[in-house]
Design an enzyme around this catalytic site. Sequence first.
Site, PDB file in Angstrom:
ATOM      1  N   ASP A 496       0.840  -1.204   0.000  1.00  0.00           N
ATOM      2  CA  ASP A 496       0.000   0.000   0.000  1.00  0.00           C
ATOM      3  C   ASP A 496       0.876   1.256   0.000  1.00  0.00           C
ATOM      4  O   ASP A 496       2.082   1.191   0.206  1.00  0.00           O
ATOM      5  CB  ASP A 496      -0.904  -0.036   1.245  1.00  0.00           C
ATOM      6  CG  ASP A 496      -2.086   0.927   1.115  1.00  0.00           C
ATOM      7  OD1 ASP A 496      -2.351   1.419  -0.002  1.00  0.00           O
ATOM      8  OD2 ASP A 496      -2.737   1.186   2.146  1.00  0.00           O
ATOM      9  N   GLU A 499       2.591   5.224  -4.117  1.00  0.00           N
ATOM     10  CA  GLU A 499       2.563   6.155  -5.282  1.00  0.00           C
ATOM     11  C   GLU A 499       3.843   6.980  -5.469  1.00  0.00           C
ATOM     12  O   GLU A 499       4.021   7.452  -6.600  1.00  0.00           O
ATOM     13  CB  GLU A 499       1.356   7.081  -5.129  1.00  0.00           C
ATOM     14  CG  GLU A 499       0.032   6.371  -5.336  1.00  0.00           C
ATOM     15  CD  GLU A 499      -0.339   5.367  -4.236  1.00  0.00           C
ATOM     16  OE1 GLU A 499       0.043   5.635  -3.080  1.00  0.00           O
ATOM     17  OE2 GLU A 499      -0.938   4.335  -4.532  1.00  0.00           O
ATOM     18  N   ASP A 671      -9.286   2.937  -2.534  1.00  0.00           N
ATOM     19  CA  ASP A 671     -10.230   3.381  -1.509  1.00  0.00           C
ATOM     20  C   ASP A 671     -11.523   3.888  -2.120  1.00  0.00           C
ATOM     21  O   ASP A 671     -11.772   5.089  -2.209  1.00  0.00           O
ATOM     22  CB  ASP A 671      -9.585   4.463  -0.646  1.00  0.00           C
ATOM     23  CG  ASP A 671      -8.381   3.907   0.113  1.00  0.00           C
ATOM     24  OD1 ASP A 671      -8.213   2.675   0.143  1.00  0.00           O
ATOM     25  OD2 ASP A 671      -7.624   4.713   0.673  1.00  0.00           O
TER      26      ASP A 671
END
Length: 999
Positions: A496, A499, A671
């Site tokens: 997770d 980015e 999300d």
Amino acid sequence: MLSFSFLPSFLLGPCLALAQSATSTPASQASSATSFAPQFTVPSEADEGATLLPNINDEDAPNAQDRCPGYTASDVKTSATGLTAQLSLAGPACNVYGTDIENLVLTVEYQTDSRLHVNIQPAEITPQNESWYILSTDYVPAGSQEDGQMTTSDLTFSWDHSEESGFGFNVTRNSTGDVLFSTTGTKLVYENQFIEIVTQQDEGYNLYGLGEVIHGLRLGNNLTRTLYAADVGDPIDENLYGSHPFYLQTKYFKRGDDNTITLVTDEVDSDEVSGNYTSTTHGVYFRSAHAMEVLLRSNNVTWRTLGGSIDLYFFSGPTQPQVTQQYQQVIGLPALQSYWGFGFHQCRWGYQNWSVTEDVVDTYRKFGIPLETIWNDIDYMNQYRDFENDQVRFGYDEGADFLNRLHDNGMHYIPIVDSAIYAPNPENASDAYPTFDNGRDSNSLLLNPDGSIYYGAVWPGYTVFADFLENSTHTWWKNEIVAYYQKIPVDGIWIDMSEVSSFCVGSCGTGNLTLNPVHPPFKLPGEPGNVLYEYPEGFNLTNATEAAAASSSSQSQADASSTTASSSAAATSSSSTSYLRTTPTPGVRNVNHPPYVINHVQGDLAVHAVSPNATHVNGILEYDIHNLYGHQILQSTYAALAAAMPDKRPFVIGRSTFPGSGTVAGHWGGDNASKFYYMYFSIPQALSFSLFGIPLVGVDTCGFNGQSSEELCNRWMQLSAFFPFYRNHNTLSANSQEAYVWASVIDAAKTAMDVRFQLLPYLYTLFYNAHTNGETVMRALAWEFPHDPSLAAADRQFFLGPSILVTPVLTQGATSVDGVFPGLFEGMEVYYDWYNKSAIAAPATKNTTIDAPLGHIPVYIRGGAILATQGMALTTRDARQGAWSVIVAPDVDGQAVGNLYLDDGESVAPNATKSVTLTSFGSGLLSVTVDGAYDGLDLPLANVTFLGVREKPADLAVKINGVVVGESVFDEKSGTLSVTGLEGALGGKVWGGSWNLSL
Ligand SMILES: *[C@@H]1O[C@H](CO)[C@@H](O)[C@H](O)[C@H]1NC(C)=O
């Protein structure tokens, strides 16, 4: 896992605490209060950047096409495999958003008969800080010319000069004479921080891909696709976690009475007969990791990047399956997945300790709902530090015991691993964190331009970031994962925040490490002052005041998320705002604030991410490869798991992806929120990842942010059962939404899981075919029916492989759904209802209303298929011990075929495999051929069911290899012939050898 909420007020607000969060929240805080001192909170201003006006919204922004001179070509040399030429600036430099490059080199390579490569890059490479960075093949593969010979290509590159704009080129498909890509008549702009190519398009063009984005499957002709990896909670039409500079384009043609062919530029009504149409499909890949924008406009598509080279690959198709295969030949084929990965996964943020986690497992079992894998979010970590468990709540010994019990029951365990690594407080010896020391000591961390360590902020406080361009980093990452695996023998890893996310602008931890650990610059869901207030969608309230409040708040949420683009556009017209604008400085790049402002969802490139000027150990700036971070951490994690479990196929799910990520990982949609419209968007999002070569895809079932509802979760648990990756996941403090929470959801989940389990051998075979030759797993209707232009934008239904059509209810309160059975109206196809196995009667109109009460998801078998199935069990391990069934579903000509790939389901290189081919020509006949030695699934055959049997056979005695076996029953109503009691046939080993069944 939560990212910075796109609009904090969207989900997090005051009042109306729901009972569940009111009781669970204090408990989790009490437990953290025992191990945390009062914390400094990173000020929210730390994550604010400059106020920027995106170029596409800036009316005063210069248009490079008006200002720039274009290029002229010279010194053209043709070779055996293509051509090269020099391109020189055709007039005075324009320097609109960077410094023009005088001289470029054009290279054209005919790489295969279906792939053409066009590269344009600077003639001289000067030090990258002053000019540009060319993406290395060490990080991202480039297709190469196969054998040094000019291939007989289906594509042709042609170029010419126009007086006005200079050099331009076309790519044409020879077999159809179609111009696929044309920059003719537009100017090539090539600057150190800005590249632009404009391509002509016919009106009404159909493009797909260019992700990652929450949008309908077809992108339309009025959209700007920004590609810049961003940690943001699934806003519509904005840039998201992944960057996929690839599009698929389909052109439809209508055949006239005189056999003339005309391009279709308008929408085609679904009841127009599709026999009059054909289509061709091609693909374009712009191999670049730079920030990028693709402007889809009515008559053109413009590509803009903030650096690098023009590195284009054209795939001639001429169908979607072929384009997808051709694309994956360049970026890599999807990883071979383990069988268990297709089981059902349960996760949430907020399983506070091992016993809460195990309770979830036990409750699934108690209700008889299959559960394959239980996941933990960041709750398990010691103060959010990767590779360290909280020893009070998630002790190692207790965890190892729990995992033993899981594994004994055929279940699996997956924890989250975040991308950022905690930087311990140097003044507090008890804060020591060996993972950090190992990264620092091996020079494996991202740096500031001055060579000092870059410190951002994520969950644990101020953090560092692994530099995955370094070999040392891969060794470090592997050692950490292998060491963690010794303590907690995980079955996979969930990556997770990749980015790569950072909750502040720049190296905000520099000089502040003595404050560590610090709290993020926003409140977590359920923290005081941040309680979930909303009602679930469609919540049935008795208090009228509350009902009005809830509906207006949910309306404003819907508005907030659906009008993102227009609200940012509105902001641009307010003249009172002062925007930061930068102008090019010759020879020097401004990487933090490039002169061209992309329409980035976070505004400033440095907001909520590691800043563009963060510097890799080898000198490469984050600016030049930002979009690669999430891909490289997946590659490293895959290699680390392979080292931890040498014989097992690594299971990795990641958030940020790039072309090629499918070779090592799957993807979940990030999300989303517990809204019906996000359930809909899951279909185009997943279908797009089919195009990106990442077939293992699914979304947070029942929704992540916000409160799910019984109805939504009922529908969604059924829909996701037909996605390759099937996981229910929830945010912290929201109401529970496991499948057992509502009685109707238990039934609905089991109903859909029963179908999924029966289809697992089929799904596994599809994945094997994806891994071996790039076949598409989850398919859009348009890809299966390329002759039907009315399906060009269809994304509320989909096919799983070629043979399973899913038509879900996607709206709240509905008890039926409108859908099509492609080809049925035209008499070209047969479909069978999954549940009663009867053929669907041809409808009077193509669009049909299908009964779909809550708890029922319409699923159909497309005629022409033979499915070998096994029944449902609580785990895939147990399901694989069950007897086999065969369903024969003939097409309009009475024919059907099926394939089955069998192996042990987990070995990297299985020592035996088996391939089964099933064929049927005419009802009552089935012939099976078996190839390969794997015998682990040579189990009894329970039954064979023939669908679409119109008449009762004269003789019902069924023979296998000439010997009468079993019992046959013909059911006139459903048109099925069921042959049962076959367990004793074939020596109880259905795939033990070839056989045939006859009447
Ligand atoms: C490129 O295609 C356009 C039509 O789209 C045509 O007008 C032009 O002449 C072509 N140029 C070359 C060099 O093939």
